[in-house]
Design a protein around this motif. Structure first.
Motif, PDB file in Angstrom:
ATOM      1  N   SER A 242       0.818  -1.177   0.084  1.00 29.74           N
ATOM      2  CA  SER A 242      -0.007   0.021  -0.022  1.00 29.74           C
ATOM      3  C   SER A 242       0.789   1.402  -0.140  1.00 29.74           C
ATOM      4  N   GLY A 243       2.176   1.095   0.366  1.00 31.15           N
ATOM      5  CA  GLY A 243       2.958   2.133   0.421  1.00 31.15           C
ATOM      6  C   GLY A 243       3.416   2.752   1.615  1.00 31.15           C
ATOM      7  N   THR A 244       2.188   2.339   2.697  1.00 32.05           N
ATOM      8  CA  THR A 244       2.626   2.850   3.892  1.00 32.05           C
ATOM      9  C   THR A 244       2.842   1.483   5.078  1.00 32.05           C
ATOM     10  N   ALA A 245       3.544   2.131   6.238  1.00 29.29           N
ATOM     11  CA  ALA A 245       3.771   0.967   7.078  1.00 29.29           C
ATOM     12  C   ALA A 245       2.422   0.414   7.847  1.00 29.29           C
ATOM     13  N   PHE A 246       1.510   1.447   7.982  1.00 30.87           N
ATOM     14  CA  PHE A 246       0.271   1.239   8.613  1.00 30.87           C
ATOM     15  C   PHE A 246      -0.604   0.300   7.470  1.00 30.87           C
TER      16      PHE A 246
END
Lengths: 478, 235
Positions: A242-246
């Motif tokens: 998704s491109g984010t750690a979260f």
């Protein structure tokens, strides 16, 4: 000597004048090409934005969002209602679950932290606690523990939690599991699968799951591995980024599976509504809100600032197109005037050519080719000018547009977008500056073709004038 | 065969009407060598332009081999000029940025002659008019007036026309070259059956033509001359 050779020779008959004409043409053609390059770059960016999230609306239960707030959950019937709203091209329902590691829940229960167990459930959206064999890929850290402490206080206030007497085990963040009925994330963007395949039919229950890359790594899973949710075994069918750690500390299952796991078969957490075009977003949003009822659902345009960005880019696109046409017209006018001047200057010579038997079409063609020689030289210099200047011109246009939009926003005008990072336009200004104008050979070739088209039209008028010159001109002054 | 029938050309000059060609009629047999003499401004060049279809008459007609020029459309008049007429203009009217040989090749290019053929023929014609070979590729504006006159004559001969109309063809030439040009025109008329009509102030040239016309105040009258055969006999 052929007509072409004679035309080339004539183009260089007066070298100083030819140099001056080519210089003027190069400026006009260079400007036209630079504007075309800017226009193409902005058009591409607008299309990219429109194709991403510019036309997506998000529907949440009225008074609730994610695992916060309250109100009544959305239902499949409301999804059907939304799908019937004019200009709505698709409706994707989602069902969000919060997964907690089964072992950690057991440890917290043993330590008497029943409040935490309550918080570990699906929160305001579901009363069902969902357990998993997975371990979260994100450490709670300062923020997670602070949020957890705040929630714990709230739990104590309700009087439902007991006081803690033993040392609490380390808190771990829950994992977000989302049921989806199309291959897109909870914001409406297509999932970027890095390994494996999708889930196939997203409207049917299945035991497949898509895992974020970091979640899979944390748990040592790959495509084909298995894990459990509520003691049911699931197989990893694909990994996404998704491109984010979260975002990567999450997993996706099909919507019916998520509803079954939550034991809420008809319930939706959100609906992702896609509108057929950017222009219809506002109207669709209003209609959707009316159809669902303001007391039942909140309809939001997640990235409102994109509309502002696209609006600014559209104005840049229009300005650059008008400037392209104007510069093109100027080039054509220059050719027209130069060739009219040359025809007038060479009336006697045209008369001689006619007197010795030259057909009108040959003489006309000679002048058109002479004009095209000048245009070709102007295009070469103009293309060089455009390749150097197009980036700067596009930036100047875009920054000028951004400044105008920002000023309007500060005045509270219609283009305004209050708040957001980096100034009144928020993310929009960042989107505007991310437009890169590079002079691609295709665009330059298309521009030069247009220049040649206009030049032919510009040269045809004086070429046709030559047909009106009578051969008796040759005897004038004799 | 050229038949000129009641040819009139008028021009308006303010309120006045000028008639440089006034009811002119005559016939020329194919292969004739004829001259028109007259004072400056007597209408000689205007008559020549009417015969060469450069201008249209106010009334009257020019009939060439049975075809009327008065009713001929512009496209056919262009063909007529290209195929049947060779002009030698008083002021040469060569294309200044082209070489001598390119100027001579122009009418052949318009007539669709292949490049190699027209280049060879242009070279031969320039040799016939006695232009030095190294000057064949010189630009016209680097040639003297006499040399330009010879290039103009060579250009008129390029498509082997049936009729050559020459306005003062020896006007800018020295006596020796002038004699040579007169001889060349005479040969063309005699050996190639080319009709040649020259406008001239050159008495020597006029005396060597088969027929001599005088144009005075727009009216044409024929003057008696010795025939070429007679001239040859009497020396």
């Amino acid at each position: 000597m052929s007509v072409l050779a004679r035309s080339v020779g004539n183009a260089f008959r007066n070298k100083v004048r030819t140099a001056a004409v080519v210089a003027v043409l190069a400026v006009a053609i260079g400007l036209a090409l630079a504007m075309l390059v800017a226009n193409q770059a902005v058009t591409g960016k607008v299309a990219e934005l429109n194709a991403s999230v510019g036309t997506v609306l998000t529907v949440n239960p009225a008074g609730g969002q994610g695992f916060e707030g309250g109100g009544e959950p959305l239902t499949s019937a409301q999804a059907a209602t939304a799908a019937a709203v004019p200009n709505v091209s698709s409706v994707v329902g989602t069902k969000a679950l919060r997964l907690r590691n089964a072992a950690e829940i057991a440890a917290e229960a043993a330590a008497g932290q029943t409040g935490r167990t309550g918080q570990g459930g699906p929160g305001g959206q579901s009363a069902t606690s969902v357990t998993t064999s997975l371990t979260a890929a994100v450490d709670a850290g300062t923020l997670g523990n602070r949020n957890q402490a705040t929630s714990g206080t709230a739990g104590s206030t309700s009087g439902t939690t007991g006081s803690t007497t033993a040392a609490a085990p380390a808190f771990s963040l829950p994992i977000t599991a989302t049921g989806i009925d199309a291959e897109m994330d909870s914001t409406g963007k297509a999932l970027q699968l890095t390994q494996g395949t999708g889930l196939g039919n997203y409207t049917a229950a299945s035991t497949g799951a898509l895992l974020g890359t970091t979640l899979a790594t944390k748990n040592g899973l790959s495509v084909g591995s298995t894990f459990t949710i509520q003691d049911q075994t699931f197989t990893v069918q694909g990994l996404f980024d998704s491109g984010t750690a979260f975002g990567n500390n999450a997993l996706y299952v099909t919507l019916p599976t998520a509803q079954t796991l939550a034991a809420l078969p008809d319930e939706l957490s959100t609906m992702i509504v896609t509108v057929n075009s950017m222009e219809n977003v506002d109207a669709a949003k209003t209609a959707l809100q009316a159809a669902l009822g303001a007391d039942k659902a909140d309809v939001t345009q997640g990235q409102r600032n994109l509309e502002t960005a696209v609006s600014s880019l559209d104005s840049v696109k229009n300005i650059s197109f008008i400037a392209f046409v104007a510069a093109l017209g100027t080039a054509g006018l220059i050719i027209l005037l130069i060739m009219v001047m040359l025809v007038r200057e060479r009336r006697r010579e045209i008369g001689v050519l006619k007197a010795i038997g030259a057909p009108n079409r040959t003489i006309g063609l000679q002048f058109v080719l002479e004009a095209l020689v000048l245009v070709a030289l102007g295009s070469v210099v103009g293309a060089a000018v455009a390749s150097l200047a197009s980036g700067g011109i596009a930036s100047a246009l875009i920054s000028s547009s951004s400044t105008t939009s920002a000023a309007t926003a500060q005045r509270g005008g219609p283009g305004g977008f209050p708040g957001g990072p980096g100034g009144p336009l928020g993310g929009a200004s960042q989107l505007l500056t991310s437009v890169t104008a590079s002079a691609s050979p295709g665009v330059i070739a298309a521009g030069i073709a247009a220049v040649f088209g206009v030049a032919i039209i510009g040269a045809l008028v004086p070429a046709l004038l030559t047909a009106r010159i009578r051969p008796i001109e040759v005897l004038r002054g004799e | 065969m050229i038949e000129v029938k009641n040819l009139v050309r008028t021009f308006k000059s303010g309120d006045r009407t000028i008639k440089p060609v006034n009811d002119v009629s005559f016939e020329l047999e194919q292969g004739a060598l004829a001259s028109i003499v007259g004072k400056s401004g007597s209408g000689k060049s205007t008559l020549l332009s009417l015969l060469g279809a450069l201008d249209k008459p106010t009334s009257g007609d020019v009939v060439v081999n049975g075809v009327s020029l008065a009713t001929m459309p512009d496209g056919k008049l262009t063909n007529y000029r290209r195929r049947d007429i060779g002009f030698v203009f008083q002021q040469f009217n060569l294309i200044p940025n082209l070489s001598a040989v390119d100027n001579v090749m122009l009418p052949m290019e318009f007539a669709g002659v292949r490049k190699g053929v027209r280049a060879e023929r242009a070279r031969q014609l320039l040799e016939q008019v006695q232009l030095d070979p190294y000057k064949h590729v010189r630009r016209i504006n680097r040639l003297s007036g006499g040399e330009q006159q010879r290039v103009a004559i060579a250009r008129a001969l390029a498509n082997e026309p049936k009729l050559i109309l020459a306005d003062e063809p020896t006007g800018n030439l020295d006596e020796q070259t002038g004699e040579h040009i007169i001889e060349l025109l005479s040969t063309l008329s005699r050996d190639h059956n080319t009709t040649i009509l020259v406008v001239t102030h050159d008495r020597a040239l006029a005396n060597k033509t088969d027929r001599r016309f005088r144009l005075q105040q727009g009216r044409l009258t024929e003057e008696p001359v010795r025939t070429r055969a007679t001239a040859a006999v009497t020396g």
